[in-house]
Design a protein around this motif. Structure first.
Motif: not given
Length: 337
Positions: A42-43, A64-65, A309-311, A324-327
């Motif tokens: 549910p996130q 969170d991937g 990515l996030t900043v 986990s990496t999300i492309v």
């Protein structure tokens, strides 16, 4: 322009290495998971476009991937691009490119009931960059029409319930629009004013500026950014006071970074400095609490490109979006997340 081998994604307008980077999200081909995204944890989720086995697909993933699904993997017709959520998160709008034209489609967020919203037929070439209005009633998009050898670009909106189309900015020959996004109150639209060196549909682009259109007045304000910086893919902060976008730091820069600028105009502030070390940042979107920005890009020294990515809004703590990496490209965080 840097060559790349991914399948064509329709209209591109690259003059610089930065623009070529924007068109590329990596050419991997993940296995397609057709699981219902609503059945995942549910996130909060993120909507984006990803490379499928045969063509570009709409993807929905946990922030969170940990879970990613491709709810429209069985939809025929071509590349699925530039998705956006409805304000309540129950539906998505996206463009479908068959290699020649872009149509606009709507479906449930779980991929249910996909249907054609607007058909790009006749002289039409592109219906692109759809953005759902905050009240859920309409979708703004860019249209490009070819009349003979001349291209005409306009900014329009379509009523979701009736399909009625109205023109916000009338067609122009050497300028087209792209990347439109509604202000949180629905009264204004930030967009890319893309200037071409000639009148042809595929004429070379020689500048891109951000402008804001008044929805009721049906006119655009002055440029917020300089055209030789190729500002693109803007998004409003949740309070409507600030706009984040991707651009070159200076005209001779190799790759783009993220910047913010007051919506009323003023001096931009650079948020990321990834380009200085061989990375880049494109296609930003705000989180609902205004503290963080999600975008697609490449970290300095990293192998993979087009990673989500996030900043922090102050420019600190650039990192991958999830554990986990999300492309992917063109991220849109679920409303309220």
């Amino acid at each position: 322009m840097t060559p790349f081998s991914c399948p064509s994604t329709g209209r591109t307008y690259a003059l610089t290495t930065a623009a070529a980077v924007i068109a590329l999200a990596g050419c991997s081909s993940p296995e397609v998971d057709r699981a219902d995204p609503a059945a995942a944890s549910p996130q909060p989720r993120v909507l984006f476009q990803a490379d499928g086995p045969d063509h570009i697909l709409i993807a929905v993933g946990d922030l969170d991937g940990s879970e990613t699904s491709y709810p429209l993997a069985d939809l025929p017709g071509g590349h699925q691009m530039n998705p956006d959520w409805s304000p309540d998160g129950s539906q998505i709008v996206f463009a479908v490119n068959d290699g020649t034209r872009d149509d606009l489609w709507v479906s449930g967020a779980d991929g249910s009931a996909p249907h054609l919203l607007l058909d790009c037929a006749g002289a039409c070439r592109y219906l692109d960059d759809p953005s759902w209005s905050p009240d859920g009633a309409s979708i703004v998009y860019s249209r490009t029409v070819a009349r003979g050898r001349t291209g005409h670009g306009s900014l329009e909106e379509v009523d979701v319930a009736t399909g009625e189309v109205s023109v916000i900015l009338a067609p122009r020959v050497r300028t087209f629009t792209a990347g439109a996004r509604w202000s949180p109150d629905g009264s204004r639209i930030v967009f890319e004013s893309v200037h071409k060196a000639g009148p042809g549909v595929e004429a070379e682009v020689d500048g891109v500026s951000l402008r804001i259109a008044d929805r009721e007045a049906r006119r655009a304000g002055p440029a917020l950014t300089e055209p030789d910086l190729f500002a693109a893919t803007a998004d409003w902060s949740p309070d409507g006071t600030t706009i984040v976008y991707s651009a070159l730091a200076q005209p001779d820069a190799g790759n783009p970074d993220l910047f913010v600028i007051p919506a009323a105009g003023g001096e931009p502030r650079q948020v990321t400095t990834l380009a200085d070390a061989g990375g880049y940042a494109v296609e930003p979107t705000w989180r609902a609490d205004s503290t963080r920005i999600v975008f697609s890009g490449k970290l300095p020294g990293a192998f993979e490109e087009g990673v989500l990515l996030t900043v922090s809004a102050d420019g600190s703590a650039v990192e991958e979006l999830g554990a986990s990496t999300i492309v992917g490209r063109h991220p849109r965080v679920e409303p309220g997340a």
